[in-house]
Design a protein around this motif. Structure first.
Motif, PDB file in Angstrom:
ATOM      1  N   ILE A 182       6.957 -27.914 -97.244  1.00  0.00           N
ATOM      2  CA  ILE A 182       6.143 -27.253 -96.222  1.00  0.00           C
ATOM      3  C   ILE A 182       6.870 -27.439 -94.900  1.00  0.00           C
ATOM      4  CG2 ILE A 182       3.920 -27.184 -95.048  1.00  0.00           C
ATOM      5  CD1 ILE A 182       2.682 -28.319 -97.633  1.00  0.00           C
ATOM      6  N   ALA A 183       7.405 -26.354 -94.362  1.00  0.00           N
ATOM      7  CA  ALA A 183       8.242 -26.440 -93.165  1.00  0.00           C
ATOM      8  C   ALA A 183       7.423 -26.459 -91.878  1.00  0.00           C
ATOM      9  CB  ALA A 183       9.233 -25.277 -93.133  1.00  0.00           C
ATOM     10  N   PHE A 184       6.363 -25.641 -91.828  1.00  0.00           N
ATOM     11  CA  PHE A 184       5.513 -25.563 -90.632  1.00  0.00           C
ATOM     12  C   PHE A 184       4.062 -25.430 -91.043  1.00  0.00           C
ATOM     13  CE2 PHE A 184       9.596 -23.911 -89.125  1.00  0.00           C
ATOM     14  CZ  PHE A 184       9.759 -24.596 -87.931  1.00  0.00           C
ATOM     15  N   ARG A 185       3.185 -26.034 -90.229  1.00  0.00           N
ATOM     16  CA  ARG A 185       1.743 -25.869 -90.379  1.00  0.00           C
ATOM     17  C   ARG A 185       1.158 -25.345 -89.063  1.00  0.00           C
ATOM     18  NH1 ARG A 185      -0.029 -28.977 -94.990  1.00  0.00           N
ATOM     19  NH2 ARG A 185       1.411 -30.695 -95.448  1.00  0.00           N
ATOM     20  N   TYR A 186       0.017 -24.658 -89.186  1.00  0.00           N
ATOM     21  CA  TYR A 186      -0.731 -24.247 -88.002  1.00  0.00           C
ATOM     22  C   TYR A 186      -1.500 -25.448 -87.462  1.00  0.00           C
ATOM     23  CZ  TYR A 186      -0.007 -19.527 -89.917  1.00  0.00           C
ATOM     24  OH  TYR A 186       0.527 -18.377 -90.420  1.00  0.00           O
ATOM     25  N   THR A 187      -1.435 -25.650 -86.145  1.00  0.00           N
ATOM     26  CA  THR A 187      -2.181 -26.748 -85.510  1.00  0.00           C
ATOM     27  C   THR A 187      -2.747 -26.273 -84.180  1.00  0.00           C
ATOM     28  OG1 THR A 187      -0.346 -27.647 -84.202  1.00  0.00           O
ATOM     29  CG2 THR A 187      -0.538 -28.404 -86.498  1.00  0.00           C
ATOM     30  N   ASP A 188      -3.563 -27.136 -83.572  1.00  0.00           N
ATOM     31  CA  ASP A 188      -3.990 -26.854 -82.202  1.00  0.00           C
ATOM     32  C   ASP A 188      -2.925 -27.383 -81.239  1.00  0.00           C
ATOM     33  OD1 ASP A 188      -4.323 -29.607 -82.075  1.00  0.00           O
ATOM     34  OD2 ASP A 188      -6.517 -29.534 -82.057  1.00  0.00           O
ATOM     35  N   VAL A 199      -7.507 -22.141 -85.131  1.00  0.00           N
ATOM     36  CA  VAL A 199      -6.303 -22.954 -85.360  1.00  0.00           C
ATOM     37  C   VAL A 199      -5.591 -22.475 -86.620  1.00  0.00           C
ATOM     38  CG1 VAL A 199      -5.444 -25.265 -85.864  1.00  0.00           C
ATOM     39  CG2 VAL A 199      -7.232 -24.934 -84.135  1.00  0.00           C
ATOM     40  N   ASN A 200      -6.341 -22.332 -87.693  1.00  0.00           N
ATOM     41  CA  ASN A 200      -5.806 -21.743 -88.919  1.00  0.00           C
ATOM     42  C   ASN A 200      -6.164 -20.256 -88.873  1.00  0.00           C
ATOM     43  OD1 ASN A 200      -5.214 -20.875 -91.533  1.00  0.00           O
ATOM     44  ND2 ASN A 200      -5.833 -22.814 -92.460  1.00  0.00           N
TER      45      ASN A 200
END
Length: 431
Positions: A182-188, A199-200
């Protein structure tokens, strides 16, 4: 160092992709899907740009994923060349199985990118296309696209997609997570991966915005880092990876493995495994067909013919709805007529209701989303906007009819009609 920017019919983000590569000193060269494939091997890497390849017919990315061009890119990625898929390019990589990888050509995908599902306070507040700036958190430095981005770094980039929700089995998610894929995640803005909208932005499992293959040289990312210099860290990382050379990749912190180990056999399709469609007791069916040419069916036929499969194909929309069982027959008929008049189930200017398909040699496959967001949206519209509270349930599906029943097994093996991760297929027989 040159990067081939792949252009399929419907690709529309090639220019900003080339500008992003130029900003970091790489040369982007447009390569159309119908050029000589031998020339494709001359590039140092590949970028599958965003857009709407083949108008997202059948399913976003699937028609392009079956193009012979993708087999060349698969082979070159196995040699260590980097492959970046952005938005529609990410959908193509997922459908082609290059991420998370590990299978053979023709294996069913282990991941799907499906309809956005925006959830806030436990309620679905939106579906479909969404366009906004989002915050991404880098989850690893050990890929061709994150080597210059310290883990935990926040990137602010635009997102613009309708089918960007990563879904997968818990087993696949666990392996992606444990192996740093998992290279990137959505965050605040504080770096917290809150599950709810905004956020998601699409309901992705684990707030996933991008995943890679095991080697880290192929990445599928849904937001658009190419549209802003704020995303240039990804392209700087790509250049640094190429300068090192694929044979001198940075050692990964986790133990290397030759492939992604979750078995594609778990989702392999066979006609014998397809359950038969059985409508709910008392349910009503509505089958809708285009009056004008159905380009989705034409594109599917063309893609299959290129693989030596030539069935005649008809595509219809299938609705199954249930009403309050206590309604009188007269009131039930009034509700059914009001549903059709609402325009929510079909557009009478270009569609019409037709009988359910039946034929001595044909076979029909009903494909439904496992999470039927579109059906839920229409149900809520009928209840809340049109006051038809008597409608109790509504399911939407696509009914594919093949003129020759014996072709179904071959068609299933292409996965062009059905991604088993996000969809379910039912044999439909009304003879």
């Amino acid at each position: 160092m040159t990067i081939g920017i792949i252009q399929f019919p419907g690709t529309n983000c090639e220019r900003e992709s080339r500008l992003a590569l130029e900003r970091v000193g790489l040369e982007g060269v447009f390569f159309r899907w119908n050029q000589d494939l031998a020339q494709l091997r001359d590039f140092d890497g590949y970028l599958l740009a965003g857009g709407f390849s083949y108008e997202d017919r059948s399913r976003s990315g699937i028609i392009a994923a079956l193009d012979p061009l993708m087999e060349v890119i698969r082979q070159e990625s196995d040699r260590g060349k980097p492959v970046l898929g952005i938005c529609n390019g990410a959908q193509i990589l997922v459908e082609a199985g290059l991420v998370p990888g590990g299978g053979s050509p023709g294996d069913p995908p282990l991941v799907a990118l499906t309809t956005n599902r925006r959830v806030a306070r436990g309620r679905v507040v939106g579906t479909g296309f969404y366009n906004a700036w989002v915050t991404l958190r880098a989850e690893t430095e050990e890929t061709a696209f994150t080597g210059r981005i310290p883990r935990g770094t926040a990137l602010n980039v635009p997102a613009a997609h309708a089918e960007g929700r990563f879904v997968m089995s818990p087993q696949v998610y666990q392996e992606l997570n444990e192996r740093g894929m998992i290279a990137f995640r959505y965050t605040d803005e504080e770096g917290q991966a809150l599950e709810e909208f905004p956020v998601n932005p699409n309901g992705s499992v684990g707030n996933i915005a991008a995943i890679t293959n095991v080697r880290g040289n192929v990445m599928a990312i849904m937001p658009h880092p190419e549209r802003t210099p704020l995303g240039d860290g990804i392209f700087h990382s790509l250049r640094e990876y190429l300068e090192r050379g694929p044979g001198e990749e940075k050692a990964r912190s986790r133990e290397e493995a030759p492939s992604f180990s979750s078995s594609p056999a778990e989702t392999r399709l066979s006609v014998d495994d397809l359950p038969a469609f059985a409508p709910r007791q008392g349910a009503h069916e509505l089958v809708v067909q285009l009056i004008i040419t159905d380009n989705a069916a034409v594109s599917v036929e063309t893609a299959l013919s290129h693989r030596g499969i030539s069935p005649g194909i008809t595509r219809r929309v299938h609705w199954e709805l249930s009403l309050d069982p206590d309604l009188s027959p007269a009131r039930a008929q009034e509700v059914l007529e009001a549903i059709q008049a609402s325009g929510e189930l079909y557009n009478s200017n270009k569609e019409e209701c037709v009988p359910a398909p039946a034929g001595s040699n044909s076979v029909s496959l009903l494909v439904r989303e496992r999470d039927d967001i579109q059906g839920r949206r229409v149900l809520e519209a009928l209840q809340n906007w049109f006051g038809l509270q008597e409608v109790r349930s509504l399911q939407r599906g696509i009914l594919w009819t093949l003129d020759e029943a014996q072709d179904l097994e071959q068609v299933l093996n292409t996965h062009i009609l059905l991604n088993p991760v996000s969809q379910v297929g039912l044999l439909y027989d009304r003879r």
